[in-house]
Design an enzyme around this catalytic site. Structure first.
Site, PDB file in Angstrom:
ATOM      1  N   ASP A   1       0.826  -1.207   0.000  1.00 17.98           N
ATOM      2  CA  ASP A   1       0.000   0.000   0.000  1.00 17.98           C
ATOM      3  C   ASP A   1       0.862   1.259   0.000  1.00 17.98           C
ATOM      4  O   ASP A   1       1.974   1.257   0.520  1.00 17.98           O
ATOM      5  CB  ASP A   1      -0.917  -0.029   1.234  1.00 17.98           C
TER       6      ASP A   1
ATOM      7  N   HIS B   1       2.640   3.310  -8.906  1.00 18.47           N
ATOM      8  CA  HIS B   1       2.455   1.873  -9.151  1.00 18.47           C
ATOM      9  C   HIS B   1       3.662   1.298  -9.897  1.00 18.47           C
ATOM     10  O   HIS B   1       4.149   0.219  -9.577  1.00 18.47           O
ATOM     11  CB  HIS B   1       1.179   1.630  -9.966  1.00 18.47           C
TER      12      HIS B   1
ATOM     13  N   LEU C   1      10.610 -20.697  -4.278  1.00 17.18           N
ATOM     14  CA  LEU C   1       9.598 -19.819  -3.673  1.00 17.18           C
ATOM     15  C   LEU C   1       8.317 -19.934  -4.462  1.00 17.18           C
ATOM     16  O   LEU C   1       8.328 -19.953  -5.694  1.00 17.18           O
ATOM     17  CB  LEU C   1      10.082 -18.356  -3.707  1.00 17.18           C
TER      18      LEU C   1
ATOM     19  N   ARG D   1      -5.191  -1.629   8.760  1.00 16.71           N
ATOM     20  CA  ARG D   1      -6.426  -2.356   8.434  1.00 16.71           C
ATOM     21  C   ARG D   1      -6.141  -3.468   7.441  1.00 16.71           C
ATOM     22  O   ARG D   1      -5.088  -3.523   6.823  1.00 16.71           O
ATOM     23  CB  ARG D   1      -7.516  -1.414   7.921  1.00 16.71           C
TER      24      ARG D   1
HETATM   25  C1  IPE Z   1      -5.495  -2.687  -0.336  1.00 18.84           C
HETATM   26  O1  IPE Z   1      -5.136  -1.364  -0.463  1.00 18.84           O
HETATM   27  C2  IPE Z   1      -5.440  -3.372  -1.659  1.00 18.84           C
HETATM   28  C3  IPE Z   1      -4.124  -3.580  -2.224  1.00 18.84           C
HETATM   29  C4  IPE Z   1      -2.987  -3.290  -1.658  1.00 18.84           C
HETATM   30  C5  IPE Z   1      -4.094  -4.196  -3.516  1.00 18.84           C
HETATM   31  P1  IPE Z   1      -6.209  -0.215  -0.681  1.00 18.84           P
HETATM   32  O2  IPE Z   1      -5.448   1.065  -0.779  1.00 18.84           O
HETATM   33  O3  IPE Z   1      -7.114  -0.550  -1.808  1.00 18.84           O
HETATM   34  O4  IPE Z   1      -7.065  -0.266   0.680  1.00 18.84           O
HETATM   35  P2  IPE Z   1      -7.823   0.875   1.452  1.00 18.84           P
HETATM   36  O5  IPE Z   1      -8.777   1.489   0.495  1.00 18.84           O
HETATM   37  O6  IPE Z   1      -6.800   1.857   1.906  1.00 18.84           O
HETATM   38  O7  IPE Z   1      -8.467   0.184   2.605  1.00 18.84           O
HETATM   39  C1  IPE Z   2      -1.418   0.245  -3.404  1.00 19.55           C
HETATM   40  O1  IPE Z   2      -1.258   1.610  -3.475  1.00 19.55           O
HETATM   41  C2  IPE Z   2      -1.690  -0.391  -4.754  1.00 19.55           C
HETATM   42  C3  IPE Z   2      -3.095  -0.738  -4.965  1.00 19.55           C
HETATM   43  C4  IPE Z   2      -4.028  -0.694  -4.062  1.00 19.55           C
HETATM   44  C5  IPE Z   2      -3.468  -1.185  -6.287  1.00 19.55           C
HETATM   45  P1  IPE Z   2      -2.486   2.611  -3.511  1.00 19.55           P
HETATM   46  O2  IPE Z   2      -2.863   2.839  -4.925  1.00 19.55           O
HETATM   47  O3  IPE Z   2      -3.579   2.151  -2.626  1.00 19.55           O
HETATM   48  O4  IPE Z   2      -1.830   3.931  -2.920  1.00 19.55           O
HETATM   49  P2  IPE Z   2      -2.418   4.879  -1.811  1.00 19.55           P
HETATM   50  O5  IPE Z   2      -2.826   4.016  -0.667  1.00 19.55           O
HETATM   51  O6  IPE Z   2      -3.585   5.587  -2.428  1.00 19.55           O
HETATM   52  O7  IPE Z   2      -1.300   5.798  -1.459  1.00 19.55           O
HETATM   53 MG    MG Z   3      -4.036   2.384  -0.700  1.00 17.86          MG
END
Ligand code: IPE
Ligand code: IPE
Ligand code: MG
Length: 247
Positions: A24, A41, A135, A198
């Site tokens: 995340d 990303h 792995l 979370r």
């Molecule tokens: C969880 O992250 C999903 C992934 C890492 C793929 P999100 O960014 O989507 O989750 P929330 O919205 O912060 O809970």
């Molecule tokens: C995690 O990074 C990747 C995915 C959920 C696909 P985010 O895109 O959720 O990045 P933030 O949490 O908005 O910074």
């Molecule tokens: Mg996120």
């Protein structure tokens, strides 16, 4: 680096067999730099490579990475497209390296929701890396734990309806066999980056007794040293599984 860290990890003996990661913070990493979210990303792909290499070096058997959730389908189309392009690029670029290093990659989730080129990329990375024994890498794509459990319920109900399953015989193992993670042990350690506390609909069944580790770094900044730090922290934990401490 970090032979000494690896030595410390190995000396502790109980290396987590299965590490899961909620990757995340890509969007915030990019925003901090005035870049579009998709730049975060793409940068995150390097961290994936680091995590895979670190897992291999530390002796982890299974690495499960949450790459795209069911709820992520609600993001703007342009971001979804960028994430799918990234999945295809990862599969293209890394396939050979993964195969060479003995990594077996599997994509788990509602893969039938992906566009055909992305499904093809999934097929190719799975085919090329099949049989890797160093792995097992699970990429969780279009994955949501509630959907996984609903699907499992539907599968078991259909088997019962067809007379192939006695409802009275259903136990935890029956249900586990109907999950995307069938045949795999539960994660020992869950890492979530970007300081969020979370679960976000990730492996709700499998995480019942998993040790949680929250790292403050955004995913693109998460290094192999951070991965090792999480394992060392895990190795200091006492897992009780509801029992009392021996002695
Ligand atoms: C969880 O992250 C999903 C992934 C890492 C793929 P999100 O960014 O989507 O989750 P929330 O919205 O912060 O809970
Ligand atoms: C995690 O990074 C990747 C995915 C959920 C696909 P985010 O895109 O959720 O990045 P933030 O949490 O908005 O910074
Ligand atoms: Mg996120």
């Amino acid at each position: 680096m970090p032979t000494d860290v690896l030595d410390r990890i190995r000396v502790n003996s109980h290396v987590p067999r299965h590490v899961a990661v909620i990757m995340d913070g890509n969007g915030r990493w990019a925003s901090r730099r005035g870049l579009p979210r998709h730049a975060g990303h793409w940068e995150g792909m390097k961290a994936v490579r680091e995590a895979v290499e670190a897992a291999c070096a530390a002796g982890v058997e299974i690495l499960t990475l949450f790459a795209f959730s069911t709820e992520n389908w609600k993001r703007p189309r342009s971001e979804i497209d960028a994430l799918m392009a990234l999945l295809r690029a990862y599969a293209e670029k890394e396939r050979e390296r993964l195969a060479r290093t003995g990594v077996e990659a599997r994509v788990l989730g509602e893969v039938d929701r992906l566009d055909p080129p992305s499904r093809e990329a999934v097929r190719r990375i799975e085919e090329r890396t099949r049989g890797g024994s160093v792995l097992r890498l699970n990429l969780m794509v279009s994955y949501g734990a509630r959907e996984e459990l609903v699907r499992a319920a539907r599968t078991l109900a259909a088997q019962a309806r067809d007379g192939r399953l006695d409802p009275e015989s259903i136990d935890a193992r029956t249900l586990e066999r109907a999950l995307f993670t069938a045949g795999l042990p539960d994660p020992d350690l869950l890492i979530r980056t970007s300081g969020e506390f979370r679960i976000s609909n990730f492996m709700l069944w499998q995480l019942a007794y998993t040790e949680l580790y929250i790292a403050s770094a955004y995913w693109p900044d998460f290094t192999r040293e951070d991965f090792y730090a999480a394992i060392l922290d895990y190795q200091r934990r006492e897992r009780r599984f509801g029992r009392v401490t021996a002695g």
